[in-house]
Design an enzyme around this catalytic site. Structure first.
Site, mmCIF file in Angstrom:
data_model
loop_
_atom_site.group_PDB
_atom_site.id
_atom_site.type_symbol
_atom_site.label_atom_id
_atom_site.label_comp_id
_atom_site.label_asym_id
_atom_site.label_seq_id
_atom_site.Cartn_x
_atom_site.Cartn_y
_atom_site.Cartn_z
ATOM 1 C CB CYS A 2 4.593 11.061 -30.392
ATOM 2 S SG CYS A 2 4.258 11.856 -28.835
ATOM 3 N NE ARG A 27 9.184 10.746 -34.717
ATOM 4 C CZ ARG A 27 8.956 11.600 -35.706
ATOM 5 N NH1 ARG A 27 9.583 11.451 -36.848
ATOM 6 N NH2 ARG A 27 8.104 12.581 -35.568
ATOM 7 C CD1 TRP A 75 10.077 12.445 -25.341
ATOM 8 C CD2 TRP A 75 8.797 14.275 -25.451
ATOM 9 N NE1 TRP A 75 10.756 13.475 -24.736
ATOM 10 C CE2 TRP A 75 10.002 14.605 -24.786
ATOM 11 C CE3 TRP A 75 7.840 15.278 -25.634
ATOM 12 C CZ2 TRP A 75 10.263 15.887 -24.304
ATOM 13 C CZ3 TRP A 75 8.109 16.544 -25.144
ATOM 14 C CH2 TRP A 75 9.313 16.833 -24.493
ATOM 15 C CG ASN A 99 3.919 13.851 -32.976
ATOM 16 O OD1 ASN A 99 4.237 14.448 -31.950
ATOM 17 N ND2 ASN A 99 4.649 13.871 -34.079
ATOM 18 N N GLY A 100 1.857 15.594 -30.881
ATOM 19 C CA GLY A 100 1.639 17.040 -30.851
ATOM 20 C C GLY A 100 1.001 17.482 -29.546
ATOM 21 C CD GLU A 480 27.054 20.859 -29.934
ATOM 22 O OE1 GLU A 480 26.086 21.541 -29.554
ATOM 23 O OE2 GLU A 480 26.926 19.735 -30.435
ATOM 24 C CE LYS A 484 25.307 17.065 -28.558
ATOM 25 N NZ LYS A 484 25.112 18.016 -29.630
ATOM 26 C CD GLU A 487 21.521 16.503 -26.410
ATOM 27 O OE1 GLU A 487 22.661 16.809 -26.815
ATOM 28 O OE2 GLU A 487 20.551 16.390 -27.162
ATOM 29 C CG HIS A 503 32.132 40.396 -16.316
ATOM 30 N ND1 HIS A 503 32.439 41.667 -15.880
ATOM 31 C CD2 HIS A 503 32.908 40.170 -17.403
ATOM 32 C CE1 HIS A 503 33.338 42.198 -16.690
ATOM 33 N NE2 HIS A 503 33.647 41.305 -17.619
ATOM 34 C CE LYS A 603 18.644 13.233 -34.349
ATOM 35 N NZ LYS A 603 19.857 13.872 -33.813
HETATM 36 O O1 M6R Z 1 16.160 18.940 -35.811
HETATM 37 P P1 M6R Z 1 16.722 20.237 -35.294
HETATM 38 O O2 M6R Z 1 18.124 20.454 -35.755
HETATM 39 O O3 M6R Z 1 15.850 21.408 -35.588
HETATM 40 O O4 M6R Z 1 16.783 20.045 -33.730
HETATM 41 C C1 M6R Z 1 17.161 21.100 -32.905
HETATM 42 C C2 M6R Z 1 17.466 20.620 -31.507
HETATM 43 O O5 M6R Z 1 16.350 19.991 -30.957
HETATM 44 C C3 M6R Z 1 18.660 19.645 -31.468
HETATM 45 O O6 M6R Z 1 19.800 20.209 -32.034
HETATM 46 C C4 M6R Z 1 18.956 19.233 -30.025
HETATM 47 O O7 M6R Z 1 19.421 20.315 -29.291
HETATM 48 C C5 M6R Z 1 19.968 18.084 -30.008
HETATM 49 N N1 M6R Z 1 19.451 17.012 -29.228
HETATM 50 C C6 M6R Z 1 21.286 18.477 -29.470
HETATM 51 O O8 M6R Z 1 22.190 17.424 -29.457
#
Ligand code: M6R
Length: 608
Positions: A2, A27, A75, A99-100, A480, A484, A487, A503, A603
């Site tokens: 948020c 965000r 959010w 927010n929270g 990773e 990606k 996501e 395995h 974000k």
């Molecule tokens: O701000 P941070 O690096 O602590 O965030 C951690 C994760 O939320 C962040 O890396 C998230 O996994 C990304 N969206 C990945 O692309």
């Protein structure tokens, strides 16, 4: 997560609220709203979905301006992302955005309902509005009433509040989630989730501390700490360029950001490497001889950066390195003490679980080191030692350049600590530093594979599942790549250790299962090559990311291979990250998904 903005200037605020909300869009959010007050009237507009929907409603319904207002991008945590659950919430005289997550919300809600409250939404936020409203009925002093009511909350929150009839009073409170105060360039005050949100109005920023309340008018502001004591907080001059929110010539922030990687890696490395002498310089407070082990904790992509670093630190420092995701670590009972160097990695420096892990480690006597991209973030302020990354503002929810900068710092850290502890000779360190210095050029050269990756992306866009495989430091890069892809394309993907496939997951392999195999020509190449043969024997749809020489060999087997620039084993994680980023990006573009703001994601994850 948020985003919050509050403005008290006495001048029309709607345009300012909307421009701030636009800066907070990155965000992640799924509904938005604003409220203003004028001449004793409260005017509110809310909409599900993107800000454009809110702007349309504001236009259609006719703006009722005010000299004070609050705005929010939500959010969803409690209750679906509908207009009714969108903020601001209004309870009697109280107008509030939040927010929270309020952890004791269910019991507070039950208590309020028992006492006759008419709760309209499914949110935890509305409960806060009721508590403040009830307290104002028994305590006419707004400052103490708000502090008392908010004092009943457990959990994490940042709040912006207006009280009907008080058109020269903007209230903020924070605990667990960030909130900043801006002193207007001209008369007025602002509160917001971050300095970026306030960048159109203010360069003079106060970072509220845990438990702080702020009561701001057009002319001045007062900050109280959680004990209710009037306190003075430092005013920081912050140059945040909202211009950096520009996509330049790119269609998406993600593309802009991964093409910036050669530059930001260079910028980050130059902070730690003397390019002339090839020496690594670390914070002078960092003395590895004080420690027996290293614990690294983070979330998401930052966690995968830690997984890469585990290989480097174990090899170069010869110390036991434990890596964990923060959401697990913080609820375990890990053995921590002053002999432990605790490393947290975070782009935002605000991720709730990582921050909680950092505080836990600090309480247990560890020396805490934060690798963060936002130098004014809570983690940067709370850790004993900061090793900054210089990625610049990362807007796309999917992290690219921040990851590259994190592993740049971690590579330099492993060299610096290796020399300190005597595991690396100066000659070793010089040779590794020289390798790192080649990175900007090599990363740039990687973009030459884009055409091949686009072709592969068009195939991947048609499948439901993808497996990414790798060994050694290519294993976290495989994870990773999978992260990606999931996501931003919503295709199911997993990253596996190549040797682990037999395995279990090899049962998934048939001609419909695409496998992306990350195979730099390093000490485990032949092992990965055996895994490639095992998968080929079972008809898997293989694409190998490897060197030119190895690519030719693989292609002779009738398999697909994409050739990356030759590089040392040490540099491989940097080089092989580029094609997996490009693959996710081009698959998403081909599928037409929302690349920069994928569904359900935020974000800055400030809730646990
Ligand atoms: O701000 P941070 O690096 O602590 O965030 C951690 C994760 O939320 C962040 O890396 C998230 O996994 C990304 N969206 C990945 O692309």
């Amino acid at each position: 997560m948020c985003g919050i903005i509050g403005i008290v200037t006495g001048h029309p605020v709607v345009t300012g609220l909307i421009s701030s909300l636009k800066l907070l869009e990155y965000r992640g959010y799924d509904s938005a709203g604003i409220a203003t007050m004028q001449d004793g009237q409260v005017w509110r507009e809310r909409a599900a979905g993107k800000l454009a929907n809110l702007e349309k409603k504001i236009k259609d319904d006719g703006v009722s301006e005010g000299g004070i207002g609050i705005g929010h991008t939500r959010w969803a945590t409690h209750g679906a992302p509908t207009e009714g659950n969108a903020h601001p919430h209004i309870v009697d005289n109280v107008i509030i955005v939040h927010n929270g997550i309020i952890e004791n919300y269910a019991e507070l809600r039950d208590e309020l309902i028992k006492n006759g409250a008419n709760i309209q939404s499914q949110t935890d936020t509305e409960v806060i509005g009721h508590l403040i409203s009830n307290q104002l009925k028994i305590d006419s002093n707004i400052e103490t009433a708000v502090q008392t009511a908010v004092g009943r909350l457990t959990g994490a929150f940042a709040l912006a509040i207006m009280i009907k009839g008080e058109e020269n009073l903007l209230i903020g409170a924070r605990k667990g989630c960030p909130l900043v105060v801006g002193i207007g360039d001209v008369e007025g005050h602002y509160i917001g989730s971050d300095a970026l949100a306030l960048s159109p109005f203010s360069r003079q920023i106060i970072y509220l501390e845990e438990g702080d309340f702020v009561f701001a008018t057009r002319q001045n502001f007062r900050v109280f700490d959680q004990a209710g004591t009037l306190v003075t907080r430092d005013v920081n001059h912050v140059e945040v360029q909202s211009a950096t929110m520009d996509k330049g010539n790119h269609k998406h922030f993600m593309a802009k950001e991964f093409f910036e990687q050669p530059d930001v890696v260079q910028k980050t490395l130059s902070h730690y490497l003397d390019m002339k002498s090839n020496q690594v310089t670390l914070d002078s407070k960092l003395d590895i001889s004080k420690f027996e082990r290293i614990v690294m904790v983070s979330c998401g992509t930052a966690y995968l950066a830690a997984c890469v670093a585990k290989y480097w630190l174990e090899e170069n420092v010869n110390m036991s390195v434990e890596v964990d995701v923060a959401s697990e670590f913080r609820y375990r009972k890990p053995a921590l003490n002053e002999k432990c160097l605790f490393v947290v990695i975070s782009q935002s420096g605000e991720t709730a679980d990582s921050l909680a892990a950092l505080r836990m480690a600090k309480n247990k006597g560890c020396t805490t080191l934060a690798i963060v991209n936002v130098p004014t973030s809570t983690m940067a302020r709370e850790a004993d030692i900061i090793l900054p990354t210089f990625a610049g503002i990362e807007v796309c929810v999917a992290s690219t350049k921040a990851f590259m900068c994190q592993i740049s710092v971690l590579a330099a850290l492993s060299i610096g600590l290796g020399v300190q502890i005597g595991r690396l000779s100066h000659a070793d360190a010089t040779s590794m530093a020289k390798q790192l210095a080649q990175l900007p050029r090599l990363i740039n050269d990687c973009f030459a594979v884009e055409k091949d990756i686009v072709k592969l992306a068009h195939e991947i866009a048609n499948v439901e599942h993808v497996l990414f495989l790798g060994r050694n430091t290519s294993y976290p890069i495989a994870m990773e790549g999978a992260l990606k892809l999931k996501e931003i394309t919503y295709i199911h993907a997993e990253g596996y250790a190549a040797g682990e496939l037999k395995h279990g997951p090899i049962a998934l392999v048939d001609e419909n299962m695409p496998l992306i195999i990350i195979a730099p020509d390093n000490e485990v190449y032949e092992k990965t090559r055996s895994n490639i043969e095992e998968i080929a024997a079972r008809g898997g749809d293989i694409t190998v990311l490897t060197t030119q020489k190895r690519a030719k060999e693989i292609q002779k087997l009738g398999l697909k291979a994409i050739a990356l620039p030759d590089c040392s084993s040490f540099l491989a994680p940097f080089i092989y990250t580029v094609p997996v980023q490009l693959l996710a990006y081009h698959t998403a573009v081909h599928m037409g998904t929302d690349v920069d703001q994928p569904r359900n994601l935020a974000k800055s994850v400030t809730v646990e």
